[in-house]
Design a protein around this motif. Structure first.
Motif, short mmCIF file in Angstrom:
data_model
loop_
_atom_site.label_atom_id
_atom_site.label_comp_id
_atom_site.label_asym_id
_atom_site.label_seq_id
_atom_site.Cartn_x
_atom_site.Cartn_y
_atom_site.Cartn_z
N GLU A 196 -49.27 12.82 -0.30
CA GLU A 196 -48.86 14.21 -0.55
C GLU A 196 -49.94 14.93 -1.36
O GLU A 196 -50.28 16.08 -1.09
CB GLU A 196 -47.52 14.24 -1.28
CG GLU A 196 -46.34 13.90 -0.40
CD GLU A 196 -45.07 13.63 -1.19
OE1 GLU A 196 -45.09 13.82 -2.43
OE2 GLU A 196 -44.08 13.20 -0.58
N ASP A 197 -50.48 14.24 -2.37
CA ASP A 197 -51.56 14.84 -3.15
C ASP A 197 -52.80 15.05 -2.29
O ASP A 197 -53.47 16.09 -2.38
CB ASP A 197 -51.89 13.94 -4.34
CG ASP A 197 -53.02 14.50 -5.18
OD1 ASP A 197 -52.79 15.47 -5.91
OD2 ASP A 197 -54.16 13.99 -5.08
N ALA A 198 -53.11 14.08 -1.44
CA ALA A 198 -54.28 14.20 -0.56
C ALA A 198 -54.15 15.43 0.34
O ALA A 198 -55.09 16.21 0.50
CB ALA A 198 -54.45 12.94 0.28
N SER A 199 -52.99 15.60 0.92
CA SER A 199 -52.75 16.77 1.77
C SER A 199 -52.88 18.06 0.99
O SER A 199 -53.51 19.03 1.45
CB SER A 199 -51.36 16.67 2.40
OG SER A 199 -51.05 17.83 3.13
N ALA A 200 -52.33 18.09 -0.21
CA ALA A 200 -52.32 19.31 -1.02
C ALA A 200 -53.72 19.75 -1.42
O ALA A 200 -54.00 20.95 -1.50
CB ALA A 200 -51.45 19.12 -2.26
N VAL A 201 -54.62 18.79 -1.68
CA VAL A 201 -55.95 19.17 -2.18
C VAL A 201 -57.00 19.28 -1.07
O VAL A 201 -58.13 19.67 -1.34
CB VAL A 201 -56.44 18.21 -3.27
CG1 VAL A 201 -55.53 18.26 -4.48
CG2 VAL A 201 -56.59 16.78 -2.75
N GLY A 202 -56.63 18.94 0.19
CA GLY A 202 -57.54 19.20 1.29
C GLY A 202 -58.08 18.03 2.06
O GLY A 202 -58.94 18.21 2.93
N PHE A 203 -57.61 16.80 1.79
CA PHE A 203 -58.00 15.70 2.65
C PHE A 203 -57.43 15.93 4.05
O PHE A 203 -56.32 16.45 4.20
CB PHE A 203 -57.49 14.37 2.10
CG PHE A 203 -58.32 13.81 0.98
CD1 PHE A 203 -59.44 13.05 1.25
CD2 PHE A 203 -57.97 14.04 -0.35
CE1 PHE A 203 -60.22 12.51 0.22
CE2 PHE A 203 -58.73 13.52 -1.39
CZ PHE A 203 -59.86 12.76 -1.11
N ALA A 204 -58.17 15.52 5.07
CA ALA A 204 -57.73 15.70 6.44
C ALA A 204 -56.89 14.52 6.93
O ALA A 204 -56.13 14.66 7.90
CB ALA A 204 -58.94 15.87 7.36
N ALA A 205 -57.02 13.36 6.29
CA ALA A 205 -56.33 12.16 6.74
C ALA A 205 -56.33 11.13 5.63
O ALA A 205 -57.09 11.23 4.66
CB ALA A 205 -57.00 11.59 7.99
N THR A 206 -55.48 10.13 5.81
CA THR A 206 -55.43 8.99 4.91
C THR A 206 -55.51 7.72 5.75
O THR A 206 -54.81 7.60 6.76
CB THR A 206 -54.14 8.99 4.08
OG1 THR A 206 -54.15 10.11 3.18
CG2 THR A 206 -53.99 7.71 3.26
N ALA A 207 -56.35 6.80 5.37
CA ALA A 207 -56.45 5.53 6.07
C ALA A 207 -55.37 4.57 5.56
O ALA A 207 -54.90 4.68 4.42
CB ALA A 207 -57.83 4.92 5.87
N CYS A 208 -54.98 3.64 6.42
CA CYS A 208 -53.95 2.67 6.00
C CYS A 208 -54.25 1.32 6.63
O CYS A 208 -55.07 1.19 7.54
CB CYS A 208 -52.56 3.16 6.35
SG CYS A 208 -52.26 3.53 8.09
#
Length: 269
Positions: A196-208
């Motif tokens: 959620e924080d990644a999305s809010a600050v501008g990351f385009a994706a999260t790896a898992c």
């Protein structure tokens, strides 16, 4: 935030496990076939053969290759060029010369060492680089440390700094940024908060690293119905107003409008 051609959940899969390739791609928005840390060095030749012999949709496949300057890097690049895949993730990227053998490929530069984080802006400015990603565990190892997180799960300050530095470097040169993996597979609450924080600050994706993390990431990046409705109403109001204006007791200017546009971009509106 610069977009990627996939959704927000990118799933790592060991390249020596071709039995998992199709299932991983089915579950995630894109799959990262890992020829580096996930594969024992002795098994890498067979892993390269598996990448060549197991067909997948090339548009949704990323191949993580070993660092420049290693024999495995040379062999990995040869395998990628013999495959239909044209997007690579370069492990431990540290300098522009690391891209020497990657001409014509789309490159995700993985900034996961002290040198890589310091060089993030230079790497982002390089043609052929479509995104930067950062990595916490290798970063701390490169510093001689022992843990990227506090006992309660929060990142230590050096990891927070690296995450921010890579995001800002990517944004400064119009490239996408990818947030790193959450290694505690069962900690869905912690993953959700980070995504959620990644999305809010501008990351385009999260790896898992596990299929069970995919939906957590997708949900975190997906704006709520209320956020979407507010963004649409705000932009509609802006179309009838010039300059700074007041909307539902909020001061609205250019940056606030761009935030609203980003919300709608997340849902493809």
């Amino acid at each position: 935030m610069t977009d990627l051609p996939w959704g927000p959940a990118l799933l790592f899969c060991p390249a020596d496990r071709p039995d998992r390739f199709a299932k991983a791609l089915e579950r995630a928005d894109a799959v990262i076939l890992d020829l580096e840390d996930a594969v024992d060095p002795a098994a890498r030749p067979a892993a390269r053969e598996a990448v060549l012999d197991t067909p997948l949709d090339p548009a949704r496949v990323i191949v993580r290759i070993n660092p420049a300057g290693t024999l495995d890097h040379v062999a990995d690049v040869e395998a990628v060029r013999a495959s239909p895949y044209r997007t690579v993730m370069l492990a431990k990227a540290e300098r522009v010369t690391d891209f020497a053998a990657l001409d014509g490929l789309r490159v995700i530069a993985l900034c996961e060492t002290a040198a890589g984080v310091l060089a993030a802006a230079e790497l982002a400015a390089t043609g052929g680089v479509i995104a930067l990603m950062w990595g916490a565990e290798d970063l701390v190892a490169s510093l001689g440390g022992t843990a990227s997180r506090h006992p309660d799960g929060r990142y230590r300050d050096v990891a927070v700094h690296a995450r921010s530095a890579v995001l800002i470097a990517a944004g400064a040169f119009g490239k996408a940024a990818i947030d790193t993996v959450h290694v505690d597979i069962g900690d869905h609450d912690g993953l959700a908060a980070e995504a959620e924080d990644a999305s809010a600050v501008g990351f385009a994706a999260t790896a898992c690293i596990h299929p069970g993390q995919v939906e957590v990431i997708r949900a975190a990046y997906r704006p709520s119905d209320e956020e979407v409705a507010f963004a649409r109403d705000l932009l509609a109001a802006a179309g009838e107003t010039a300059g700074v204006f007041r909307f539902r007791d909020r001061m609205v200017d250019g940056p606030v409008l761009r935030h609203a546009e980003a919300v709608l971009r997340r849902v493809g509106a």
